[in-house]
Design a protein around this motif. Structure first.
Motif, PDB file in Angstrom:
ATOM      1  N   ASP A 235       0.641  -1.611  -0.407  1.00 23.86           N
ATOM      2  CA  ASP A 235      -0.235   0.179  -0.076  1.00 23.86           C
ATOM      3  C   ASP A 235       0.443   1.261  -0.262  1.00 23.86           C
ATOM      4  OD1 ASP A 235      -2.377  -1.688   0.302  1.00 23.86           O
ATOM      5  OD2 ASP A 235      -2.873  -1.218   2.407  1.00 23.86           O
ATOM      6  N   GLY A 236       0.804   2.785  -1.079  1.00 22.23           N
ATOM      7  CA  GLY A 236       1.275   2.991  -1.134  1.00 22.23           C
ATOM      8  C   GLY A 236       2.521   3.358  -1.437  1.00 22.23           C
ATOM      9  N   ARG A 237       3.250   2.132  -2.435  1.00 26.91           N
ATOM     10  CA  ARG A 237       4.483   1.959  -2.669  1.00 26.91           C
ATOM     11  C   ARG A 237       4.033   2.280  -4.174  1.00 26.91           C
ATOM     12  NH1 ARG A 237       8.383   0.420  -0.390  1.00 26.91           N
ATOM     13  NH2 ARG A 237       8.562  -0.401   1.612  1.00 26.91           N
ATOM     14  N   VAL A 238       5.481   2.148  -4.802  1.00 23.37           N
ATOM     15  CA  VAL A 238       5.545   3.092  -6.689  1.00 23.37           C
ATOM     16  C   VAL A 238       6.517   2.107  -7.341  1.00 23.37           C
ATOM     17  CG1 VAL A 238       4.153   5.054  -6.611  1.00 23.37           C
ATOM     18  CG2 VAL A 238       6.912   4.822  -5.594  1.00 23.37           C
ATOM     19  N   PRO A 239       6.426   1.378  -8.623  1.00 25.58           N
ATOM     20  CA  PRO A 239       7.094   0.709  -9.130  1.00 25.58           C
ATOM     21  C   PRO A 239       9.318   1.163  -8.749  1.00 25.58           C
ATOM     22  CG  PRO A 239       5.762   0.867 -10.561  1.00 25.58           C
ATOM     23  CD  PRO A 239       5.050   1.730  -9.442  1.00 25.58           C
ATOM     24  N   LYS A 240      10.119   0.824  -8.712  1.00 27.07           N
ATOM     25  CA  LYS A 240      11.161   1.349  -8.766  1.00 27.07           C
ATOM     26  C   LYS A 240      11.863   1.768  -9.726  1.00 27.07           C
ATOM     27  CE  LYS A 240      13.556  -2.824  -8.528  1.00 27.07           C
ATOM     28  NZ  LYS A 240      14.919  -4.088  -7.402  1.00 27.07           N
ATOM     29  N   HIS A 241      11.100   1.049 -10.946  1.00 25.83           N
ATOM     30  CA  HIS A 241      11.848   1.663 -12.445  1.00 25.83           C
ATOM     31  C   HIS A 241      10.600   1.688 -13.013  1.00 25.83           C
ATOM     32  CE1 HIS A 241      15.980   1.406 -10.664  1.00 25.83           C
ATOM     33  NE2 HIS A 241      16.318   0.451 -10.223  1.00 25.83           N
ATOM     34  N   PRO A 242      10.414   2.913 -12.782  1.00 26.67           N
ATOM     35  CA  PRO A 242       8.981   2.366 -13.094  1.00 26.67           C
ATOM     36  C   PRO A 242       8.241   3.046 -15.220  1.00 26.67           C
ATOM     37  CG  PRO A 242       8.675   4.999 -12.595  1.00 26.67           C
ATOM     38  CD  PRO A 242       9.732   3.585 -12.137  1.00 26.67           C
ATOM     39  N   ALA A 243      10.042   3.875 -14.940  1.00 24.51           N
ATOM     40  CA  ALA A 243      10.325   4.730 -16.587  1.00 24.51           C
ATOM     41  C   ALA A 243      11.683   3.526 -17.162  1.00 24.51           C
ATOM     42  CB  ALA A 243      10.516   5.330 -16.888  1.00 24.51           C
ATOM     43  N   TRP A 244      12.032   3.306 -18.719  1.00 25.00           N
ATOM     44  CA  TRP A 244      13.469   2.830 -19.088  1.00 25.00           C
ATOM     45  C   TRP A 244      14.681   3.690 -17.612  1.00 25.00           C
ATOM     46  CZ3 TRP A 244      12.556  -1.552 -20.414  1.00 25.00           C
ATOM     47  CH2 TRP A 244      11.489  -1.467 -21.492  1.00 25.00           C
ATOM     48  N   THR A 245      15.602   2.761 -17.619  1.00 26.12           N
ATOM     49  CA  THR A 245      16.408   3.058 -17.046  1.00 26.12           C
ATOM     50  C   THR A 245      17.687   2.624 -18.130  1.00 26.12           C
ATOM     51  OG1 THR A 245      15.906   3.586 -14.864  1.00 26.12           O
ATOM     52  CG2 THR A 245      17.754   2.913 -15.049  1.00 26.12           C
ATOM     53  N   THR A 246      18.653   3.243 -18.049  1.00 29.73           N
ATOM     54  CA  THR A 246      19.915   2.426 -19.067  1.00 29.73           C
ATOM     55  C   THR A 246      20.713   2.217 -17.540  1.00 29.73           C
ATOM     56  OG1 THR A 246      19.280   4.356 -20.554  1.00 29.73           O
ATOM     57  CG2 THR A 246      21.644   2.343 -20.325  1.00 29.73           C
ATOM     58  N   ILE A 247      21.470   0.570 -18.366  1.00 26.29           N
ATOM     59  CA  ILE A 247      21.938  -0.182 -17.054  1.00 26.29           C
ATOM     60  C   ILE A 247      23.254  -0.203 -17.802  1.00 26.29           C
ATOM     61  CG2 ILE A 247      22.506  -2.056 -15.710  1.00 26.29           C
ATOM     62  CD1 ILE A 247      19.896  -0.184 -14.927  1.00 26.29           C
ATOM     63  N   GLU A 248      24.343   0.017 -18.038  1.00 27.88           N
ATOM     64  CA  GLU A 248      25.076   0.173 -18.659  1.00 27.88           C
ATOM     65  C   GLU A 248      26.528  -1.280 -18.357  1.00 27.88           C
ATOM     66  OE1 GLU A 248      26.063   1.887 -21.168  1.00 27.88           O
ATOM     67  OE2 GLU A 248      25.505   3.594 -20.662  1.00 27.88           O
TER      68      GLU A 248
END
Length: 252
Positions: A235-248
Motif C-alpha cells: 500500500d502506498g508504494r510505487v514501482p522502483k523503475h517505472p520508466a526505462w533506465t539504461t544499465i551499462e
C-alpha cells in the motif's frame, strides 16, 4: 535490448536489501547480466510487493507494454500472494496468465514466466500452498507448450533452493544468495550463460520453541493483521523503475 519485469515482492527484490535503503533482487541482476552480454540494456521494473495476480496481469502488464519504445522481453511472476489467501481459483489464475501471454504475443514481446522457489517446508499451511503451486505449474507448462514466444523458468522444482541457506529470515522471501541463483537461471533461459550460485554444504537445524514464537510474533501475526484489515505490504508504494533506465555493462 529492452527488458521489463512485472510481479510482486519476489520481482521487486524483497530480501536483497541495499546500503542506504531499497532492494535489488534477481530482476536487477538479470538486467546487469543482459547489459554485460549486450553492452547495455534499457530496464524497467514495475513490480510492487503484496500485489495479487490480477493487478499484475492487467495494470502492470498494460503499463509495461505501453513503454516507449516497446520492450523486447518481459519477465512475469505472480499468484504467490493469491496462494496464501482464501478463495484460490485456478481457472481465474489461468485466465489472467493467458491474458499476459496473449497481450505479449500480440505486441511481439518475448515472455519469460517464472515461478518462485518452494518455501513450503518452513511456512504455516505449507501443504495448502504446495497443492496450489502444483496447479500453477500445470497452468504455466500448458501455456509454454502452446505459445512459441513463452519460456518457463521453473524455480519451484529447484530442490537446491528449498534449503534454508537461500531464504531470508521471514522464510517467505529469498536472501541475496537466493536472488542471485534465480537471476542465473533466468539469464540461462535468455541465452546468457552465468555461473549458478550454490550455498555451502550444511543448513541450520530447526528453530527451537522460543525462536519459533519470535518468528510468529515478528512475521505471521502482522501478516494476519493486514489480512483482517484489508491492508497490503505494498500500500502506498510505487514501482522502483517505472520508466526505462539504461544499465551499462559492468566494468571488468
Amino acid at each position: 535490448m529492452r527488458y521489463v519485469a512485472i510481479g510482486d515482492s519476489f520481482t521487486e527484490g524483497v530480501g536483497d536489501p541495499q546500503p542506504g535503503g531499497g532492494v535489488r533482487g534477481w530482476a536487477d541482476l538479470v538486467a546487469i547480466g543482459l547489459a554485460a552480454a549486450h553492452g547495455s540494456v534499457d530496464y524497467a521494473n514495475l513490480a510492487i510487493r503484496g500485489r495479487l495476480i490480477e493487478p499484475i496481469a492487467t495494470v502492470q502488464c498494460d503499463a509495461a507494454l505501453a513503454l516507449d519504445p516497446r520492450p523486447d522481453v518481459m519477465t512475469f511472476n505472480g499468484s504467490g500472494n493469491d496462494m496464501m489467501r482464501p478463495g484460490w481459483d485456478a481457472a481465474r489464475i489461468s485466465a489472467l496468465m493467458q491474458r499476459v501471454v496473449d497481450r505479449t504475443g500480440e505486441a511481439g514481446v518475448s515472455l519469460v514466466i517464472l515461478s518462485g522457489p518452494d518455501p513450503t517446508e518452513r511456512l504455516p499451511r505449507g501443504r495448502t500452498f504446495s497443492d496450489r503451486a502444483d496447479e500453477l505449474m500445470a497452468i504455466v507448462e500448458t501455456l509454454e507448450a502452446a505459445h512459441d514466444h513463452v519460456t518457463f523458468v521453473d524455480n519451484y522444482r529447484d530442490s537446491e533452493m528449498r534449503r534454508a541457506a537461500y531464504w531470508d529470515t521471514d522464510r517467505l522471501h529469498l536472501n541475496p544468495l537466493g536472488h542471485s541463483r534465480v537471476a542465473a537461471r533466468v539469464l540461462g533461459a535468455m541465452g546468457v550463460e552465468t555461473d549458478l550460485p550454490v550455498a555451502p554444504a550444511g543448513d541450520p537445524g530447526r528453530p527451537g520453541v522460543l525462536a519459533e514464537a519470535a518468528y510468529v510474533g515478528r512475521y505471521v501475526l502482522p501478516w494476519i493483521g493486514r489480512r483482517l484489515t484489508g491492508r497490503s505490504s505494498g500500500d502506498g508504494r510505487v514501482p522502483k523503475h517505472p520508466a526505462w533506465t539504461t544499465i551499462e555493462a559492468p566494468v571488468g
